[in-house]
Scaffold this motif. Structure first.
Motif, PDB file in Angstrom:
ATOM      1  N   GLY A   1      56.538  38.528  54.562  1.00  0.00           N
ATOM      2  CA  GLY A   1      55.244  39.455  54.281  1.00  0.00           C
ATOM      3  C   GLY A   1      54.364  38.272  53.754  1.00  0.00           C
ATOM      4  O   GLY A   1      53.754  37.387  54.205  1.00  0.00           O
ATOM      5  N   THR A   2      53.724  38.574  52.340  1.00  0.00           N
ATOM      6  CA  THR A   2      52.967  37.655  51.703  1.00  0.00           C
ATOM      7  C   THR A   2      53.805  37.061  50.404  1.00  0.00           C
ATOM      8  O   THR A   2      53.237  36.504  49.494  1.00  0.00           O
ATOM      9  CB  THR A   2      51.571  38.268  51.209  1.00  0.00           C
ATOM     10  N   GLU A   3      55.191  37.761  50.009  1.00  0.00           N
ATOM     11  CA  GLU A   3      55.772  37.449  48.894  1.00  0.00           C
ATOM     12  C   GLU A   3      56.508  36.087  49.176  1.00  0.00           C
ATOM     13  O   GLU A   3      57.450  36.008  50.147  1.00  0.00           O
ATOM     14  CB  GLU A   3      56.724  38.444  48.660  1.00  0.00           C
ATOM     15  N   PHE A   4      56.600  34.947  48.384  1.00  0.00           N
ATOM     16  CA  PHE A   4      57.418  34.079  48.434  1.00  0.00           C
ATOM     17  C   PHE A   4      58.738  34.327  47.990  1.00  0.00           C
ATOM     18  O   PHE A   4      59.011  35.108  47.135  1.00  0.00           O
ATOM     19  CB  PHE A   4      56.835  32.879  47.426  1.00  0.00           C
ATOM     20  N   TYR A   5      59.698  33.689  48.705  1.00  0.00           N
ATOM     21  CA  TYR A   5      61.035  33.889  48.354  1.00  0.00           C
ATOM     22  C   TYR A   5      61.267  33.217  46.838  1.00  0.00           C
ATOM     23  O   TYR A   5      60.521  32.317  46.437  1.00  0.00           O
ATOM     24  CB  TYR A   5      62.106  33.035  49.093  1.00  0.00           C
ATOM     25  N   PRO A   6      61.940  33.843  45.824  1.00  0.00           N
ATOM     26  CA  PRO A   6      62.104  33.400  44.613  1.00  0.00           C
ATOM     27  C   PRO A   6      62.737  31.949  44.624  1.00  0.00           C
ATOM     28  O   PRO A   6      63.754  31.747  45.569  1.00  0.00           O
ATOM     29  CB  PRO A   6      63.195  34.244  44.039  1.00  0.00           C
ATOM     30  N   ASP A   7      62.375  30.980  43.788  1.00  0.00           N
ATOM     31  CA  ASP A   7      62.924  29.521  43.802  1.00  0.00           C
ATOM     32  C   ASP A   7      62.550  28.903  44.923  1.00  0.00           C
ATOM     33  O   ASP A   7      63.180  27.978  44.984  1.00  0.00           O
ATOM     34  CB  ASP A   7      64.328  29.667  43.405  1.00  0.00           C
ATOM     35  N   VAL A   8      61.634  29.381  45.856  1.00  0.00           N
ATOM     36  CA  VAL A   8      61.393  28.444  46.975  1.00  0.00           C
ATOM     37  C   VAL A   8      60.615  27.251  46.679  1.00  0.00           C
ATOM     38  O   VAL A   8      59.989  27.311  45.840  1.00  0.00           O
ATOM     39  CB  VAL A   8      60.485  29.188  47.990  1.00  0.00           C
ATOM     40  N   GLN A   9      61.020  26.228  47.348  1.00  0.00           N
ATOM     41  CA  GLN A   9      60.290  24.989  47.037  1.00  0.00           C
ATOM     42  C   GLN A   9      59.299  24.479  47.783  1.00  0.00           C
ATOM     43  O   GLN A   9      58.877  23.730  48.537  1.00  0.00           O
ATOM     44  CB  GLN A   9      61.406  23.689  47.713  1.00  0.00           C
ATOM     45  N   PHE A  10      58.118  25.551  47.356  1.00  0.00           N
ATOM     46  CA  PHE A  10      56.918  25.557  47.756  1.00  0.00           C
ATOM     47  C   PHE A  10      55.953  25.693  46.706  1.00  0.00           C
ATOM     48  O   PHE A  10      56.015  26.777  45.929  1.00  0.00           O
ATOM     49  CB  PHE A  10      56.644  26.727  48.855  1.00  0.00           C
ATOM     50  N   SER A  11      54.775  25.026  46.572  1.00  0.00           N
ATOM     51  CA  SER A  11      53.877  25.112  45.338  1.00  0.00           C
ATOM     52  C   SER A  11      53.288  26.441  45.319  1.00  0.00           C
ATOM     53  O   SER A  11      52.931  27.248  46.389  1.00  0.00           O
ATOM     54  CB  SER A  11      52.732  24.011  45.595  1.00  0.00           C
ATOM     55  N   ARG A  12      53.108  27.132  44.128  1.00  0.00           N
ATOM     56  CA  ARG A  12      52.390  28.295  44.033  1.00  0.00           C
ATOM     57  C   ARG A  12      50.957  28.470  43.824  1.00  0.00           C
ATOM     58  O   ARG A  12      50.301  29.064  43.716  1.00  0.00           O
ATOM     59  CB  ARG A  12      52.963  29.283  42.669  1.00  0.00           C
ATOM     60  N   ASP A  13      50.267  26.966  43.896  1.00  0.00           N
ATOM     61  CA  ASP A  13      48.758  26.696  43.952  1.00  0.00           C
ATOM     62  C   ASP A  13      48.316  27.249  44.957  1.00  0.00           C
ATOM     63  O   ASP A  13      48.895  26.779  46.029  1.00  0.00           O
ATOM     64  CB  ASP A  13      48.697  25.395  43.869  1.00  0.00           C
ATOM     65  N   PRO A  14      47.560  28.259  45.033  1.00  0.00           N
ATOM     66  CA  PRO A  14      46.907  28.778  46.358  1.00  0.00           C
ATOM     67  C   PRO A  14      46.500  27.779  47.343  1.00  0.00           C
ATOM     68  O   PRO A  14      46.550  28.106  48.475  1.00  0.00           O
ATOM     69  CB  PRO A  14      45.943  29.784  45.742  1.00  0.00           C
ATOM     70  N   ALA A  15      45.969  26.575  46.819  1.00  0.00           N
ATOM     71  CA  ALA A  15      45.437  25.804  47.616  1.00  0.00           C
ATOM     72  C   ALA A  15      46.459  25.239  48.589  1.00  0.00           C
ATOM     73  O   ALA A  15      46.353  24.483  49.612  1.00  0.00           O
ATOM     74  CB  ALA A  15      44.762  24.571  46.607  1.00  0.00           C
ATOM     75  N   ALA A  16      47.694  24.930  48.013  1.00  0.00           N
ATOM     76  CA  ALA A  16      48.694  24.351  48.829  1.00  0.00           C
ATOM     77  C   ALA A  16      49.017  25.369  50.178  1.00  0.00           C
ATOM     78  O   ALA A  16      48.944  24.985  51.200  1.00  0.00           O
ATOM     79  CB  ALA A  16      49.909  24.407  48.049  1.00  0.00           C
TER      80      ALA A  16
ATOM     81  N   ASP B   1      46.780  27.578  51.471  1.00  0.00           N
ATOM     82  CA  ASP B   1      45.628  27.114  52.546  1.00  0.00           C
ATOM     83  C   ASP B   1      45.734  26.065  53.197  1.00  0.00           C
ATOM     84  O   ASP B   1      45.493  25.787  54.474  1.00  0.00           O
ATOM     85  CB  ASP B   1      44.579  27.144  51.468  1.00  0.00           C
ATOM     86  N   GLN B   2      46.316  24.885  52.674  1.00  0.00           N
ATOM     87  CA  GLN B   2      46.497  23.602  53.246  1.00  0.00           C
ATOM     88  C   GLN B   2      47.716  23.676  54.233  1.00  0.00           C
ATOM     89  O   GLN B   2      47.340  23.230  55.584  1.00  0.00           O
ATOM     90  CB  GLN B   2      46.942  22.569  52.407  1.00  0.00           C
ATOM     91  N   PHE B   3      48.676  24.284  54.103  1.00  0.00           N
ATOM     92  CA  PHE B   3      49.916  24.689  54.916  1.00  0.00           C
ATOM     93  C   PHE B   3      49.376  25.318  56.039  1.00  0.00           C
ATOM     94  O   PHE B   3      49.714  24.897  57.341  1.00  0.00           O
ATOM     95  CB  PHE B   3      50.780  25.321  54.157  1.00  0.00           C
ATOM     96  N   TYR B   4      48.462  26.371  56.089  1.00  0.00           N
ATOM     97  CA  TYR B   4      47.969  26.919  57.085  1.00  0.00           C
ATOM     98  C   TYR B   4      47.189  26.227  57.881  1.00  0.00           C
ATOM     99  O   TYR B   4      46.988  26.381  59.418  1.00  0.00           O
ATOM    100  CB  TYR B   4      47.270  28.336  56.817  1.00  0.00           C
ATOM    101  N   ARG B   5      46.462  25.347  57.305  1.00  0.00           N
ATOM    102  CA  ARG B   5      45.473  24.644  58.098  1.00  0.00           C
ATOM    103  C   ARG B   5      46.185  23.355  58.831  1.00  0.00           C
ATOM    104  O   ARG B   5      45.503  22.783  59.513  1.00  0.00           O
ATOM    105  CB  ARG B   5      44.438  24.241  57.187  1.00  0.00           C
ATOM    106  N   GLN B   6      47.428  23.111  58.431  1.00  0.00           N
ATOM    107  CA  GLN B   6      48.255  22.365  59.404  1.00  0.00           C
ATOM    108  C   GLN B   6      48.194  22.800  61.007  1.00  0.00           C
ATOM    109  O   GLN B   6      48.724  22.129  61.886  1.00  0.00           O
ATOM    110  CB  GLN B   6      49.407  22.103  58.797  1.00  0.00           C
ATOM    111  N   ILE B   7      48.545  24.259  61.156  1.00  0.00           N
ATOM    112  CA  ILE B   7      48.557  24.834  62.386  1.00  0.00           C
ATOM    113  C   ILE B   7      47.317  24.247  63.346  1.00  0.00           C
ATOM    114  O   ILE B   7      46.120  24.171  63.079  1.00  0.00           O
ATOM    115  CB  ILE B   7      48.816  26.285  62.356  1.00  0.00           C
ATOM    116  N   THR B   8      47.908  23.696  64.486  1.00  0.00           N
ATOM    117  CA  THR B   8      46.934  23.540  65.706  1.00  0.00           C
ATOM    118  C   THR B   8      47.383  23.944  66.896  1.00  0.00           C
ATOM    119  O   THR B   8      48.689  24.090  67.271  1.00  0.00           O
ATOM    120  CB  THR B   8      46.561  22.132  65.478  1.00  0.00           C
TER     121      THR B   8
END
Lengths: 363, 363
Positions: free
Chosen positions: A162-177, A179-186
């Protein structure tokens, strides 16, 4: 200057030369060459004769096509050659809805595989497959719907549910990260066509000569197909291949059912299949992939993919192949998403690949 | 090694250090950092609640959008910072139907402005404007027609007329070069929206701080608009700007008629316009642009653009501005197309820009 003793000049010069850490060139990569080109592709031609005077003005939506061509369906490549480069280039191929940006900066702004492997003196080639990103020109029309679907990809790309990160996932919790991840989609700029993609990648290896192919997700299966086409592919590292596992046609396994779909293997003539037994292959999967069925489709398709990859590894190796299947948690790397190459621990993920390349003599 | 006299070690080290031409690092660029990011953009939201279990499987064409977002309309940026970098970065913005590839390799495979200016120690930032290339994700749908139109662009991009090159044009006669040139074209992946483009570029300069904007063709006019928005744009070099010349609203000149269209100037409040008088600006046009009307639309729109640029230069300078208008043939550079940055003489074209940057204290 002419009055300085020669030895002092030497000492000053040596200091400047051997103390890179004290200068602004700290950590600089000696870049010998870089550039871009298109490879593969087709040419569409309209009948008639082009009249530059009658039809040479830009007239959007109402332009005569008579006698004109369209060059499309190529891949676009960006390459970098470091000084003292290793012999075999690495060719990085993105997955579904992605582009060469997958391999560039991470969503939180750290170095991705492009720069990490360049620092390790590999020639690096990043590609946008036909009808994607910088290779946007397609010979067939398409409509781009612009439907909202970020949360679907959040699940399929295994950042969480959904919108909840997996616990301990190797992904930054900075919302900007995120945002950048979604903007890689093309989007696809033409109908998705695996044959065109494989042909363009094979054409790239015709140009390059021997090299190693690095795939991600949807390009995983296409990567096996490219290796069937081109002997210059001397090894494959596949991150999270999802579909198009290739078997000899008399050994195609049963489809695997999962919540959301059915994963089918692909059959080819045995002599063709056997080409896959002649090169070293490594497959990596990240974390949060269950062994038994669950109700979350975002995990289910990867459960099916790993199950298929296990069968494939067994069969290819039984026929004399050299496939290594790595589930990153088994190597102590936990929390990886569908994008291990840009996760927070991507340096450790890269080190596994460096070790494998060395072990197989591909470095 | 421990038994070598210290002076001999020094000499060997110095030789390795001061003779780069004898090593494989010949001409290598010390690259301190590189990467990619998205900048600007909007977020589209669909009402409702996303259900990851019910709608989390990939179901193309039949996907629920409830509660989902789409991050789009951003620009995509690729940057490179050389060691001992100059202070002001150069931001390169492509034109119509193009992408960052405009500034990368030339169609005949030589170094483009990205690498040329990196060698001159400028931080370089290449961008794909919103809804183009690596910034393909749009919040609005579109259809890509895939109509044949290469010969139209051959004319508008002033390589020649129809399929015949202009005599002495600065473009390789190797058919592979023309094939590569056509394959640089990449479509809009959403409706073209100048406001979005300008906002993304302004957001980039918010991130970067002070820098110099380098535009091409359709981004020329958008570049003036970006400079009105953002004081961090400290200078502009515009290659062949085609439209959107900005005047104070009480000084907007008459439209210019040409074969194929009408070129209109854009009016803004005087106080806004005056911002353009506060930064140095240089405009370059290539060859084959007639002074008087001709019947070939591929030349006509540039005749109109140069005529408008002349009026604009006069007006901005009359209000205290610093605009230099250069027609390359007047500086002895003949045969340039609409793409001087990738023509056969692009090193000479780059030198003019280097000289201008130095003259204006922007280097």
């Amino acid at each position: 200057m002419p009055y300085l003793p020669a030895l002092l000049i030497l000492l000053l010069t040596v200091t400047a030369c051997v103390s890179p850490r004290s200068t602004t060139t700290e950590g600089a990569i000696p870049l010998a060459r870089q550039g871009t080109f298109a490879v593969g592709g087709t040419v569409k031609r309209s009948p008639g004769t082009f009249d530059p005077v009658a039809h040479g003005a830009f007239n959007p939506g109402n332009q005569s096509t008579a006698g004109q061509t369209l060059h499309g369906d190529h891949a676009a490549v960006f390459y970098q050659l470091p000084a003292r480069a290793r012999e075999l280039p690495l060719v990085f191929w993105h997955g579904y809805g992605q582009s060469m940006r997958t391999w560039q900066s991470t969503p939180d702004g750290r170095e991705g595989f492009q720069t990490i492997f360049l620092r390790h003196r590999f020639p690096v080639y990043l590609l946008d497959q036909p009808r994607r990103g910088l290779a946007g020109r397609s010979t067939e029309p398409t409509t781009i719907a612009a439907n909202t679907d970020d949360q679907l990809w959040f699940g399929i790309f295994r950042l969480g549910v959904g919108t909840e990160f997996y616990p301990d996932v190797q992904f930054s919790r900075d919302p900007a990260a995120l945002d950048q991840f979604y903007r890689q989609i093309t989007p696809d700029t033409g109908p998705l066509n695996i044959d065109l993609n494989v042909a363009a990648v094979s054409a790239l290896f015709d140009t390059l000569g021997a090299g190693v192919l690095v795939t991600h997700s949807h390009s995983g299966g296409q990567g096996w197909l490219a290796a069937l086409e081109n002997d210059n592919i001397r090894g494959i590292a596949a991150y999270e291949p999802g579909s198009n596992f290739v078997f000899a046609e008399d050994e195609v396994p049963e489809p695997i059912e999962y919540v959301g779909g059915t994963l089918r293997a692909r059959g080819v003539p045995r002599a063709t299949f056997e080409r896959l037994t002649r090169i070293p292959i490594v497959i990596y999967y990240g974390d949060y992939i269950p062994d038994a069925p669950v109700d979350n489709p975002g995990q289910e398709q990867w459960r099916a993919a790993v199950a298929m990859a296990r069968q494939w590894t067994e069969v290819v190796n039984a026929h004399g192949g050299d496939v290594t299947l790595v589930q990153l948690p088994d190597r102590g790397l936990r929390g990886n998403t569908h994008f291990p190459m840009s996760d927070l621990n991507n340096q450790a993920v890269a080190q596994l690949l460096l070790d494998w390349l060395a072990e197989k003599g591909l470095d």
